[in-house]
Every structure is written in structure tokens, then in C-alpha cells.
Scaffold this motif. Structure first.
Motif, PDB file in Angstrom:
ATOM      1  N   TYR A   1      92.334  -8.741  45.875  1.00 44.45           N
ATOM      2  CA  TYR A   1      93.271  -7.874  46.577  1.00 44.45           C
ATOM      3  C   TYR A   1      93.547  -6.610  45.764  1.00 44.45           C
ATOM      4  O   TYR A   1      93.434  -6.606  44.545  1.00 44.45           O
ATOM      5  N   LYS A   2      93.938  -5.564  46.446  1.00 42.51           N
ATOM      6  CA  LYS A   2      94.189  -4.278  45.793  1.00 42.51           C
ATOM      7  C   LYS A   2      95.452  -4.293  44.945  1.00 42.51           C
ATOM      8  O   LYS A   2      95.562  -3.569  43.980  1.00 42.51           O
ATOM      9  N   HIS A   3      96.422  -5.125  45.319  1.00 38.60           N
ATOM     10  CA  HIS A   3      97.679  -5.186  44.576  1.00 38.60           C
ATOM     11  C   HIS A   3      98.049  -6.653  44.364  1.00 38.60           C
ATOM     12  O   HIS A   3      97.907  -7.466  45.277  1.00 38.60           O
ATOM     13  N   PRO A   4      98.524  -7.023  43.183  1.00 41.13           N
ATOM     14  CA  PRO A   4      98.836  -8.430  42.907  1.00 41.13           C
ATOM     15  C   PRO A   4      99.893  -9.033  43.832  1.00 41.13           C
ATOM     16  O   PRO A   4      99.924 -10.243  44.031  1.00 41.13           O
ATOM     17  N   SER A   5     100.743  -8.223  44.428  1.00 40.79           N
ATOM     18  CA  SER A   5     101.781  -8.779  45.291  1.00 40.79           C
ATOM     19  C   SER A   5     101.203  -9.411  46.562  1.00 40.79           C
ATOM     20  O   SER A   5     101.866 -10.220  47.204  1.00 40.79           O
ATOM     21  N   PHE A   6      99.978  -9.059  46.920  1.00 45.88           N
ATOM     22  CA  PHE A   6      99.370  -9.644  48.114  1.00 45.88           C
ATOM     23  C   PHE A   6      99.043 -11.125  47.929  1.00 45.88           C
ATOM     24  O   PHE A   6      98.830 -11.836  48.900  1.00 45.88           O
ATOM     25  N   TYR A   7      99.010 -11.601  46.689  1.00 43.63           N
ATOM     26  CA  TYR A   7      98.746 -13.019  46.446  1.00 43.63           C
ATOM     27  C   TYR A   7      99.929 -13.889  46.861  1.00 43.63           C
ATOM     28  O   TYR A   7      99.808 -15.106  46.923  1.00 43.63           O
ATOM     29  N   GLN A   8     101.058 -13.281  47.170  1.00 45.41           N
ATOM     30  CA  GLN A   8     102.212 -14.045  47.627  1.00 45.41           C
ATOM     31  C   GLN A   8     101.944 -14.727  48.958  1.00 45.41           C
ATOM     32  O   GLN A   8     102.626 -15.679  49.308  1.00 45.41           O
ATOM     33  N   ARG A   9     100.943 -14.292  49.696  1.00 44.47           N
ATOM     34  CA  ARG A   9     100.639 -14.931  50.974  1.00 44.47           C
ATOM     35  C   ARG A   9     100.212 -16.376  50.786  1.00 44.47           C
ATOM     36  O   ARG A   9     100.380 -17.196  51.669  1.00 44.47           O
TER      37      ARG A   9
ATOM     38  N   MET B   1     110.343 -16.507  43.755  1.00 43.18           N
ATOM     39  CA  MET B   1     111.024 -15.779  42.683  1.00 43.18           C
ATOM     40  C   MET B   1     109.989 -15.011  41.887  1.00 43.18           C
ATOM     41  O   MET B   1     108.936 -15.550  41.551  1.00 43.18           O
ATOM     42  N   ASP B   2     110.300 -13.764  41.584  1.00 43.37           N
ATOM     43  CA  ASP B   2     109.437 -12.983  40.720  1.00 43.37           C
ATOM     44  C   ASP B   2     109.494 -13.578  39.316  1.00 43.37           C
ATOM     45  O   ASP B   2     110.555 -13.988  38.851  1.00 43.37           O
ATOM     46  N   ALA B   3     108.358 -13.624  38.648  1.00 40.64           N
ATOM     47  CA  ALA B   3     108.308 -14.238  37.319  1.00 40.64           C
ATOM     48  C   ALA B   3     109.097 -13.458  36.281  1.00 40.64           C
ATOM     49  O   ALA B   3     109.440 -13.991  35.229  1.00 40.64           O
ATOM     50  N   ASN B   4     109.410 -12.210  36.556  1.00 38.16           N
ATOM     51  CA  ASN B   4     110.176 -11.403  35.610  1.00 38.16           C
ATOM     52  C   ASN B   4     111.683 -11.552  35.779  1.00 38.16           C
ATOM     53  O   ASN B   4     112.438 -10.878  35.102  1.00 38.16           O
ATOM     54  N   SER B   5     112.122 -12.401  36.678  1.00 42.59           N
ATOM     55  CA  SER B   5     113.566 -12.616  36.844  1.00 42.59           C
ATOM     56  C   SER B   5     114.021 -13.784  35.978  1.00 42.59           C
ATOM     57  O   SER B   5     113.226 -14.630  35.577  1.00 42.59           O
ATOM     58  N   ILE B   6     115.310 -13.800  35.703  1.00 42.77           N
ATOM     59  CA  ILE B   6     115.907 -14.859  34.887  1.00 42.77           C
ATOM     60  C   ILE B   6     117.132 -15.379  35.626  1.00 42.77           C
ATOM     61  O   ILE B   6     117.984 -14.603  36.043  1.00 42.77           O
ATOM     62  N   ALA B   7     117.199 -16.692  35.786  1.00 45.25           N
ATOM     63  CA  ALA B   7     118.345 -17.310  36.474  1.00 45.25           C
ATOM     64  C   ALA B   7     119.521 -17.387  35.517  1.00 45.25           C
ATOM     65  O   ALA B   7     119.392 -17.862  34.396  1.00 45.25           O
ATOM     66  N   ARG B   8     120.687 -16.928  35.968  1.00 47.34           N
ATOM     67  CA  ARG B   8     121.898 -16.933  35.142  1.00 47.34           C
ATOM     68  C   ARG B   8     123.106 -17.368  35.958  1.00 47.34           C
ATOM     69  O   ARG B   8     123.119 -17.272  37.183  1.00 47.34           O
ATOM     70  N   ASP B   9     124.135 -17.779  35.260  1.00 48.01           N
ATOM     71  CA  ASP B   9     125.464 -18.063  35.795  1.00 48.01           C
ATOM     72  C   ASP B   9     125.434 -18.953  37.035  1.00 48.01           C
ATOM     73  O   ASP B   9     125.006 -20.078  36.959  1.00 48.01           O
ATOM     74  N   LEU B  10     125.865 -18.443  38.157  1.00 48.24           N
ATOM     75  CA  LEU B  10     126.001 -19.268  39.357  1.00 48.24           C
ATOM     76  C   LEU B  10     124.784 -19.160  40.275  1.00 48.24           C
ATOM     77  O   LEU B  10     124.901 -19.125  41.497  1.00 48.24           O
TER      78      LEU B  10
END
Length: 121
Positions: free
Chosen positions: A78-86, A103-112
Motif C-alpha cells: 500500500y502507498k501509506h501504512p495507515s491502509f493496513y488498518q483494513r 489504537m495507534d501504537a504511539n498512544s499511551i493509556a493513562r488515568d481513567l
């Protein structure tokens, strides 16, 4: 009905590495997303074209389940990695009744963060 949290990690994506996936998984473990009163509540999947060996160490109590992407012969990536979300919503791992949270791999779960996850149920 199962509850699944899924992320993507592709070799042609310069913004996401297996270390980012490890950090996301460990932050979800800290928030006790996967275990509630000793019972398994949700599962963690990774859509990837890396080898399974990349996801064997450093993931805390439970390893992620790997959904390998294999391109057919002659098929262009694919031209862009976000297309692999399919592949998150088009695979044989989840049934029609399953809940899936990307969830994007660059996010971090915090608090609530549990309130966001459990409100989806």
C-alpha cells in the motif's frame, strides 16, 4: 462476544516500531485493561508484517496475538501504512459480534482510560 484492542506495526511505517507496540501494551497493562478481578476481559492483537519473534519479549504478562500480513505474489504494498488498518476489520480472528478498538501504537493509556474502553462494551 469478545473485546479486542488492535494496533498496526508495519516495516514500511517509519513512525511505528515494535518498541512502540511494547510501550502501548505495557501502558494498557498498567491500567488493567486486560485483566479484571483475575478474569481475562480483552485481548491485544497486532497487525504486522514483522516476524512473530519480534513480539515475544517485553510485553508483560500476556503476549499479543499477531495477525501477519502477507502480500500475494505480484501484489504491490500500500502507498501509506495507515491502509493496513483494513486488516483489522477484515480477518478470520474476529466474529461479527466481537467489539474491536483500534489504537495507534504511539498512544499511551493513562488515568481513567478504562472508562473509554468499557463504555464501548
Amino acid at each position: 462476544m469478545a473485546y479486542n484492542i488492535v494496533t498496526t506495526c508495519m516495516q514500511d511505517d517509519p513512525n511505528v516500531s515494535p518498541d512502540d507496540v511494547k510501550r502501548l501494551k505495557l501502558s494498557l497493562d498498567r491500567e488493567r485493561i486486560f485483566q479484571s478481578d483475575g478474569m481475562l476481559v480483552s485481548k491485544f492483537f497486532v497487525v504486522t508484517d514483522y516476524s512473530r519473534d519480534e513480539f515475544k519479549e517485553g510485553f508483560g504478562t500476556t503476549l499479543p496475538k499477531v495477525i501477519n500480513i502477507e502480500m500475494e505474489e505480484g501484489e504491490e504494498p500500500y502507498k501509506h501504512p495507515s491502509f493496513y488498518q483494513r486488516f483489522i476489520f477484515d480477518n478470520h480472528f474476529f466474529s461479527r459480534e466481537d467489539k474491536v478498538l483500534f489504537m495507534d501504537a504511539n498512544s499511551i493509556a493513562r488515568d481513567l482510560f478504562q472508562t473509554v474502553v468499557y463504555s464501548g462494551l
